[in-house]
Design a protein around this motif. Sequence first.
Motif, PDB file in Angstrom:
ATOM      1  N   PHE A 178       0.679  -1.298   0.183  1.00 46.67           N
ATOM      2  CA  PHE A 178       0.095  -0.018   0.001  1.00 46.67           C
ATOM      3  C   PHE A 178       0.881   1.143   0.047  1.00 46.67           C
ATOM      4  O   PHE A 178       0.532   2.251  -0.852  1.00 46.67           O
ATOM      5  CB  PHE A 178      -1.030   0.114   1.286  1.00 46.67           C
ATOM      6  CG  PHE A 178      -1.650   1.107   1.137  1.00 46.67           C
ATOM      7  CD1 PHE A 178      -2.754   1.410   0.677  1.00 46.67           C
ATOM      8  CD2 PHE A 178      -1.542   1.950   2.267  1.00 46.67           C
ATOM      9  CE1 PHE A 178      -3.678   2.480   0.599  1.00 46.67           C
ATOM     10  CE2 PHE A 178      -2.526   3.312   2.263  1.00 46.67           C
ATOM     11  CZ  PHE A 178      -3.320   3.315   1.455  1.00 46.67           C
ATOM     12  N   ILE A 179       1.813   1.185   0.933  1.00 46.96           N
ATOM     13  CA  ILE A 179       2.776   2.299   1.008  1.00 46.96           C
ATOM     14  C   ILE A 179       3.536   2.833  -0.330  1.00 46.96           C
ATOM     15  O   ILE A 179       3.557   3.493  -0.990  1.00 46.96           O
ATOM     16  CB  ILE A 179       3.739   2.176   2.287  1.00 46.96           C
ATOM     17  CG1 ILE A 179       2.971   2.360   3.413  1.00 46.96           C
ATOM     18  CG2 ILE A 179       4.892   3.116   2.023  1.00 46.96           C
ATOM     19  CD1 ILE A 179       3.697   2.041   4.720  1.00 46.96           C
ATOM     20  N   LYS A 180       4.120   1.525  -0.994  1.00 47.31           N
ATOM     21  CA  LYS A 180       4.789   1.590  -2.303  1.00 47.31           C
ATOM     22  C   LYS A 180       4.017   2.094  -3.334  1.00 47.31           C
ATOM     23  O   LYS A 180       4.325   2.924  -4.047  1.00 47.31           O
ATOM     24  CB  LYS A 180       5.502   0.268  -2.689  1.00 47.31           C
ATOM     25  CG  LYS A 180       6.256   0.124  -3.642  1.00 47.31           C
ATOM     26  CD  LYS A 180       6.847  -1.107  -4.004  1.00 47.31           C
ATOM     27  CE  LYS A 180       7.847  -1.216  -5.333  1.00 47.31           C
ATOM     28  NZ  LYS A 180       8.474  -2.580  -5.317  1.00 47.31           N
ATOM     29  N   GLU A 181       2.662   1.234  -3.344  1.00 47.07           N
ATOM     30  CA  GLU A 181       1.961   1.832  -4.586  1.00 47.07           C
ATOM     31  C   GLU A 181       1.522   3.100  -4.683  1.00 47.07           C
ATOM     32  O   GLU A 181       1.291   3.771  -5.686  1.00 47.07           O
ATOM     33  CB  GLU A 181       0.544   0.805  -4.640  1.00 47.07           C
ATOM     34  CG  GLU A 181       0.907  -0.563  -5.085  1.00 47.07           C
ATOM     35  CD  GLU A 181      -0.336  -1.375  -4.701  1.00 47.07           C
ATOM     36  OE1 GLU A 181      -1.366  -0.994  -4.313  1.00 47.07           O
ATOM     37  OE2 GLU A 181      -0.100  -2.684  -4.785  1.00 47.07           O
ATOM     38  N   ASN A 182       1.260   3.871  -3.321  1.00 48.94           N
ATOM     39  CA  ASN A 182       0.838   5.077  -3.634  1.00 48.94           C
ATOM     40  C   ASN A 182       1.810   6.232  -3.116  1.00 48.94           C
ATOM     41  O   ASN A 182       1.379   7.240  -2.551  1.00 48.94           O
ATOM     42  CB  ASN A 182      -0.398   5.230  -2.372  1.00 48.94           C
ATOM     43  CG  ASN A 182      -1.535   4.426  -2.759  1.00 48.94           C
ATOM     44  OD1 ASN A 182      -2.400   4.691  -3.552  1.00 48.94           O
ATOM     45  ND2 ASN A 182      -1.853   3.078  -1.933  1.00 48.94           N
ATOM     46  N   LYS A 183       2.916   5.778  -2.942  1.00 55.86           N
ATOM     47  CA  LYS A 183       4.277   6.737  -2.736  1.00 55.86           C
ATOM     48  C   LYS A 183       4.002   7.368  -1.836  1.00 55.86           C
ATOM     49  O   LYS A 183       4.352   8.609  -1.464  1.00 55.86           O
ATOM     50  CB  LYS A 183       4.243   7.635  -4.028  1.00 55.86           C
ATOM     51  CG  LYS A 183       4.479   7.020  -5.389  1.00 55.86           C
ATOM     52  CD  LYS A 183       4.617   7.630  -6.598  1.00 55.86           C
ATOM     53  CE  LYS A 183       4.689   6.937  -7.833  1.00 55.86           C
ATOM     54  NZ  LYS A 183       4.528   7.856  -9.153  1.00 55.86           N
ATOM     55  N   LEU A 184       3.676   6.727  -0.510  1.00 58.51           N
ATOM     56  CA  LEU A 184       3.448   7.233   0.867  1.00 58.51           C
ATOM     57  C   LEU A 184       4.996   7.285   1.813  1.00 58.51           C
ATOM     58  O   LEU A 184       5.751   6.580   1.021  1.00 58.51           O
ATOM     59  CB  LEU A 184       2.371   6.630   1.717  1.00 58.51           C
ATOM     60  CG  LEU A 184       1.152   6.657   1.080  1.00 58.51           C
ATOM     61  CD1 LEU A 184       0.066   5.872   1.926  1.00 58.51           C
ATOM     62  CD2 LEU A 184       0.529   8.038   0.786  1.00 58.51           C
ATOM     63  N   ASP A 185       4.870   7.929   2.600  1.00 58.31           N
ATOM     64  CA  ASP A 185       6.395   8.183   3.412  1.00 58.31           C
ATOM     65  C   ASP A 185       6.067   6.865   4.550  1.00 58.31           C
ATOM     66  O   ASP A 185       5.035   6.198   4.660  1.00 58.31           O
ATOM     67  CB  ASP A 185       6.334   9.275   4.386  1.00 58.31           C
ATOM     68  CG  ASP A 185       6.453  10.472   3.428  1.00 58.31           C
ATOM     69  OD1 ASP A 185       6.959  10.374   2.337  1.00 58.31           O
ATOM     70  OD2 ASP A 185       5.673  11.702   3.860  1.00 58.31           O
ATOM     71  N   ASP A 186       7.150   6.537   5.248  1.00 58.05           N
ATOM     72  CA  ASP A 186       7.150   5.577   6.123  1.00 58.05           C
ATOM     73  C   ASP A 186       6.908   6.042   7.491  1.00 58.05           C
ATOM     74  O   ASP A 186       7.720   6.144   8.533  1.00 58.05           O
ATOM     75  CB  ASP A 186       8.682   4.760   6.091  1.00 58.05           C
ATOM     76  CG  ASP A 186       8.677   3.476   6.977  1.00 58.05           C
ATOM     77  OD1 ASP A 186       7.603   2.814   6.989  1.00 58.05           O
ATOM     78  OD2 ASP A 186       9.831   3.054   7.227  1.00 58.05           O
TER      79      ASP A 186
END
Length: 370
Positions: A178-186
Amino acid sequence: MKYYIIAGEASGDLHGSNLMKALYNEDPQADIRFWGGDLMQQTGGTLVKHYRELAFMGFIEVVFNLKTILSNINICKKDIEQFQPDAIIFIDYPGFNMRIAKWAKERGIPTHYYISPQIWAWKENRIAAVKRDFDHLYVILPFEKEFYEDKHHFPVTFVGHPLIDAIHNRKVTSQADFIKENKLDDKPIIAILPGSRKQEITKMLSVMLSVVDDFKDYQFVIAGAPSQEHSFYEPFLKNKNVHFIANKTYDLLSHSTAALVTSGTATLETALFKVPEVVCYKGSWASYQIAKRIITLKYISLVNLIMDKEVVTELIQDRCNTKNIRTELQKLLNPDYRKQLIEQYDTLEQKLGGVGASKKTAQHIVRSLR
């Protein structure tokens, strides 16, 4: 058999799509024509008009758009006459649907209301029209059965809440994906659910995002409504700690630590995902003044209404400000407070009756026609 379905909002589109799947299972030869949205269109049938052309909120806003509303009612009646359905299924959206139901009942078309109008909140005098114009009423909140049957002597069918079906049937995405697909921060996620209509989004997003800089260890992610273009949200995305994701609200809630939610169905969805939330609502001054004089409910969120006590904090109108949102959001991040809130959410889910609302409703409809 031929079914005509009318859903006028994003939540109706969700529940309508699941009901359509259940109808196709019960009646593989079903011919479905509908007013709804993208989810219903993906399921099958023929879309007549998208709900984005129908959704007006607030008393003043409805007055300003009355010409469009009346035009849509006429279009709907003519389309039904041409289609000649075996039954009409109405999903919530009472201002529009109850007008069509009166007209349809006079013409002998079987009328089914799935997700009944909230006349227990206001306009209780509508009960006379409900009794007159609907052959079958399917309710989704436990206290509604008591309201209709004990208070007004009108038999209804409690089918459970369709949100449980929608959440149970979803595809689950891992947090890493989910984080990778939506280019979110950690960083832990605070979800922002500002509603689906332009006027409520405009009113709510600015105040919701006013606390972003106070929570730098978290990232704020706006849940984009399927009815709005990305460009509409761009003015709100200037802060680097604010992200935007469209049409993935359930994925977002699955991976959120807390949420700020505009009053509506989303308050219940957030609770069922076990995400601690603050409920926020601001309407136009005129609409709010009218509403508070005719709505007698103690709460505005479905969570608190079903539990009959304040489980989640409601910040309404003037109380919906930066200071109060900051204070309540800080509470949600406290482990002890979170634990107590999630225990209340578990009780809430038990009250709603488990999976199968769409299947039960479809079975009742098909059986009544056969």
